[in-house]
Structure formats: C-alpha cells, structure tokens
Design an enzyme around this catalytic site. Structure first.
Site, PDB file in Angstrom:
ATOM      1  N   TYR A  28     -11.931  -7.388  18.832  1.00 49.01           N
ATOM      2  CA  TYR A  28     -12.080  -7.124  16.848  1.00 49.01           C
ATOM      3  C   TYR A  28     -11.647  -5.812  16.805  1.00 49.01           C
ATOM      4  O   TYR A  28     -10.381  -5.375  15.725  1.00 49.01           O
ATOM      5  CB  TYR A  28     -13.413  -7.064  16.417  1.00 49.01           C
ATOM      6  CG  TYR A  28     -13.716  -6.800  14.808  1.00 49.01           C
ATOM      7  CD1 TYR A  28     -12.771  -8.102  14.281  1.00 49.01           C
ATOM      8  CD2 TYR A  28     -14.438  -5.380  14.499  1.00 49.01           C
ATOM      9  CE1 TYR A  28     -13.355  -7.114  13.123  1.00 49.01           C
ATOM     10  CE2 TYR A  28     -14.790  -5.327  13.437  1.00 49.01           C
ATOM     11  CZ  TYR A  28     -14.093  -5.993  12.374  1.00 49.01           C
ATOM     12  OH  TYR A  28     -14.102  -5.675  11.135  1.00 49.01           O
ATOM     13  N   GLU A  50     -19.345  -9.058   5.630  1.00 52.65           N
ATOM     14  CA  GLU A  50     -20.122  -7.409   5.515  1.00 52.65           C
ATOM     15  C   GLU A  50     -21.609  -6.818   4.831  1.00 52.65           C
ATOM     16  O   GLU A  50     -22.292  -6.152   5.158  1.00 52.65           O
ATOM     17  CB  GLU A  50     -19.408  -6.211   4.572  1.00 52.65           C
ATOM     18  CG  GLU A  50     -17.897  -5.802   5.058  1.00 52.65           C
ATOM     19  CD  GLU A  50     -17.828  -4.810   6.648  1.00 52.65           C
ATOM     20  OE1 GLU A  50     -18.544  -4.426   7.207  1.00 52.65           O
ATOM     21  OE2 GLU A  50     -16.657  -5.501   7.584  1.00 52.65           O
ATOM     22  N   TRP A  58     -22.995  -5.444  13.662  1.00 52.26           N
ATOM     23  CA  TRP A  58     -21.329  -5.854  13.398  1.00 52.26           C
ATOM     24  C   TRP A  58     -21.506  -7.147  14.784  1.00 52.26           C
ATOM     25  O   TRP A  58     -20.444  -7.751  14.352  1.00 52.26           O
ATOM     26  CB  TRP A  58     -20.208  -4.781  13.149  1.00 52.26           C
ATOM     27  CG  TRP A  58     -19.371  -5.198  13.037  1.00 52.26           C
ATOM     28  CD1 TRP A  58     -18.387  -5.837  13.760  1.00 52.26           C
ATOM     29  CD2 TRP A  58     -18.780  -5.975  11.630  1.00 52.26           C
ATOM     30  NE1 TRP A  58     -16.985  -6.593  13.023  1.00 52.26           N
ATOM     31  CE2 TRP A  58     -17.823  -7.158  11.919  1.00 52.26           C
ATOM     32  CE3 TRP A  58     -19.693  -7.158  10.657  1.00 52.26           C
ATOM     33  CZ2 TRP A  58     -17.055  -7.852  10.921  1.00 52.26           C
ATOM     34  CZ3 TRP A  58     -19.437  -7.710   9.799  1.00 52.26           C
ATOM     35  CH2 TRP A  58     -17.986  -7.901   9.965  1.00 52.26           C
TER      36      TRP A  58
END
Length: 192
Positions: A28, A50, A58
C-alpha cells in the site's frame, strides 16, 4: 525501537516506519499512499474507507477492502445512495466488512451527499490541497507529520456543511495523505 524515521525493509528499500511493518502495508505504501488520485467513485471509496477506519487499524480496512468494494457496489455513489433498509441490514450482517451501524449509515448518507454536490467530488476535495511543500520541509520522522491541518479542518467543515458525516479533520487529513493531496513520505523514504 524506531525513532520514527525511515526503516529499511527486507528488500533493502527505506520506507516510512508504518510502511515497513507488514507486507500489506508495504504494498500500500509503495503503490498507493501519497499517489494523486482522482475520480468520483475512487474518492468516494476513500472517504468511506477512511470513515470506517476511524478507531481501527488501517490494516484491518486494507485487508477488508475487496469485501467493502463488493458490499458497496464498487463504491458507485448513485447505487449506494439508493440503498434502503434491506441493504442496510445486509451490510450489518456482512462479517466480511466492519459491521458498524453508524459507519454504514455514514457511507449511505455520504453517497447521497456526493449526488447533491454542485461540483464533482474530486474537484471539491482537491480544492483543499495545500501548495506542495519544498523538499527541504519534508518531515524527517513520524512525529513531524501532523494529524490535522488548517486545510483538513476547512475540508471537514465544508463537507459537513454539504451533508457529509464521519468526516472530521483527522479523517480528512488521512484522506489527503492517502490520495496524494499532500505528500508526507518521510525524508529518505524511497517514495519521497
């Protein structure tokens, strides 16, 4: 223990410390985070993810992203805006995503807000991007990276005024980082 500066990965590349922690994070970090992203569905997806990340790792969201994409119709705002109670219940029962009622409701509310905009979502969001900082001002360690900026506060305020929910200044700044509106790769990171 890292001092918050770059970490050298097994492949010999220097990365921001969070981007060297797990293979998922490294991919990522290397391929997406901080890369300029445009497009209404793409930015609606990022706002949604988000928002779902709030209070969670995350990595959890990243690993569930394919399931989120399927559950939320590829993040097509028009389709999600039309979700009704049956869809809401389907999402609440879907163990492959984060089953949080407030966040699911926010995703649907935000899709409707996207459709009500008088300007494309990507144009609106990018209007809050600050000027690119000089390389000499690039953060040296994680502690130098803000969680909130004046721009993210302004973005959050405007989005809320336009009917969006679950979009506070911290979430907006994370969105700005993830989509390349700001570049917070640390000094000496290979992506800097």
């Amino acid at each position: 223990m890292s001092d918050g500066s770059v970490v050298i990965g097994e492949d010999g590349r220097a990365r921001c410390p969070w981007g060297a922690a797990q293979p998922d994070y490294a991919a990522y970090h290397d391929q997406e985070w901080g890369v300029a992203l445009r497009g209404v569905p793409e930015l609606y997806e990022r706002i949604t993810l988000e928002s779902f990340q709030s209070g969670l790792s995350w990595l959890t969201i990243l690993r569930k992203r394919p399931a989120f994409r399927e559950a939320f119709a590829g993040f097509d705002p028009e389709t999600v805006a039309a979700f009704g109670e049956d869809d809401r219940q389907r999402l609440l029962a879907d163990a492959s995503i984060v089953r949080n009622r407030a966040k699911i409701d926010a995703a649907i509310t935000n899709a409707r807000a996207v459709l009500d905009l008088d300007v494309p979502l990507d144009d609106l969001l990018w209007s809050f991007a600050p000027p690119r900082r000089p390389e000499s001002e690039r953060p040296a360690k994680l502690g130098d990276v803000p969680a909130v900026t004046d721009e993210s506060k302004a973005m959050a305020k405007d989005l809320k005024r336009r009917g969006f929910v679950f979009v506070g200044p911290t979430t907006c700044y994370a969105l700005m980082q993830a989509t390349g509106m700001v570049d917070d790769h640390l000094q000496h990171c290979w992506r800097a």
